[in-house]
Design an enzyme around this catalytic site. Structure first.
Site, PDB file in Angstrom:
ATOM      1  CB  SER A 143       6.113  -5.240  -4.423  1.00 26.40           C
ATOM      2  OG  SER A 143       5.754  -6.312  -3.557  1.00 26.40           O
ATOM      3  CE1 TYR A 156       2.901  -2.044  -1.652  1.00 24.77           C
ATOM      4  CE2 TYR A 156       3.076  -4.390  -2.141  1.00 24.77           C
ATOM      5  CZ  TYR A 156       3.672  -3.187  -1.797  1.00 24.77           C
ATOM      6  OH  TYR A 156       5.035  -3.129  -1.599  1.00 24.77           O
ATOM      7  CG  PHE A 189      13.913  -6.568   1.585  1.00 21.14           C
ATOM      8  CD1 PHE A 189      15.248  -6.211   1.625  1.00 21.14           C
ATOM      9  CD2 PHE A 189      13.465  -7.336   0.518  1.00 21.14           C
ATOM     10  CE1 PHE A 189      16.125  -6.609   0.635  1.00 21.14           C
ATOM     11  CE2 PHE A 189      14.330  -7.736  -0.481  1.00 21.14           C
ATOM     12  CZ  PHE A 189      15.674  -7.367  -0.426  1.00 21.14           C
TER      13      PHE A 189
END
Length: 250
Positions: A143, A156, A189
Site C-alpha cells: 500500500s 497498517y 482504490f
C-alpha cells in the site's frame, strides 16, 4: 510467463482488488483458485475455471489445502496475495493506549499471512518444470501507506512496510529457483473498504489524486498483475499504482 492455461492462486480473491484480479486472470485463460474466508457464491458464478478454497492466510494447514486444490488443476505458476485488513487506531487516544493485540492482528494478517502464502506457494512453484526462463511469479499487495502512513495507521503501515521490505530479499532468495517476486503498492482504490462512504466523500478522496483525479478502478490493479506475469524482467520491484498521490498526515 504466459497467463493462458496457467494455474493461479489469488488470496482475498472474492472481493475488491482480488476479485478484479481473479476476473482478469480468467479472461486471460488461466485457471484460478480463490482463497478467502467467504465468497464461494461469488466464485461459483465465475465459471468452471474458478474454484474456491476457504482459508485464513495465517493458517498453514488451510493454505496448504488450498494449494493442493490448485495443484490438482495443474502446475501452480502464479500466486497473488490480495488478502488483508486494516484499522485506524492512534498510539495514544481518548480510549487509552493502542492495544497490542490489535496491532498484532493487523501485522499477522497483512505481513505474516502474506509470507505464509508466499513461502508455501514458492515451494509448489519450485517443483514445476521451467517454462523458458522461469517457473512462476508471486505478486504481493502492499500500500502507499508503507511510504506515506497517515495518523492512525501505525499497524497498517508497519504491516505493508514489511511486505515492501521483504520483496527484494525474497526475490533474491528465489532467483535460483527461477521464481520472480513483485509487490504492488496501490493508492486510493474503489474497493469494499470504501463502500460505506457517501459518494461525496469518495469523490473528495479521488480529487486528492493528481492524475487521474479519481479513485482507482480495481480492474486497473488486475491489469498490472497480468503485465507483471507476462514481463519476465519485472522482479524484486515495488510498483506504486497510485496516480502520483502522496498522502497527507490525515
Amino acid at each position: 510467463m504466459k497467463t493462458k492455461d496457467a494455474v493461479a492462486v489469488v488470496t482475498g480473491g472474492a472481493s475488491g482488488l482480488g476479485l478484479a484480479t481473479t476476473k482478469r486472470l480468467l479472461d486471460a485463460g488461466a485457471q484460478v483458485v480463490v482463497v478467502d474466508l467467504r465468497g464461494d457464491d461469488v466464485v461459483g458464478g465465475l465459471g468452471d475455471r474458478a474454484r474456491f478454497a476457504q482459508a485464513d492466510v495465517t493458517d498453514e494447514a488451510a493454505v496448504s489445502n488450498a494449494l493442493e486444490l490448485a495443484d490438482s488443476l495443474g502446475p501452480v505458476r502464479v500466486v497473488v496475495n490480495c488478502a488483508g485488513t486494516g484499522n485506524a487506531i492512534r498510539v495514544l487516544s481518548r480510549d487509552g493506549v493502542f492495544p497490542l493485540a490489535a496491532f498484532r492482528k493487523i501485522v499477522d494478517i497483512n505481513l505474516v499471512g502474506t509470507f505464509n502464502v508466499l513461502r508455501l506457494g514458492a515451494e509448489r512453484i519450485a517443483k514445476t518444470e521451467p517454462i523458458g526462463e522461469e517457473r512462476g511469479v508471486i505478486i504481493n499487495t502492499a500500500s502507499v501507506a508503507a511510504f506515506d502512513g497517515q495518523i492512525g495507521q501505525a499497524a497498517y503501515s508497519a504491516s505493508k512496510g514489511g511486505v515492501v521490505g521483504m520483496t527484494l530479499p525474497i526475490a533474491r532468495d528465489l532467483a535460483s529457483k527461477l521464481i520472480r517476486v513483485v509487490t504492488i503498492a496501490p493508492g486510493l482504490f474503489d474497493t469494499p473498504l470504501l463502500a460505506s462512504l457517501p459518494a461525496e466523500a469518495k469523490a473528495s478522496l479521488g480529487q486528492q489524486v493528481p492524475h487521474p483525479s479519481r479513485l482507482g478502478n480495481p480492474d486497473e490493479y488486475g491489469a498490472l498483475v497480468l503485465h507483471i506475469i507476462e514481463n519476465p524482467m519485472l522482479n524484486g520491484e515495488v510498483i506504486r499504482l497510485d496516480g502520483a498521490i502522496r498522502m497527507a498526515p490525515r
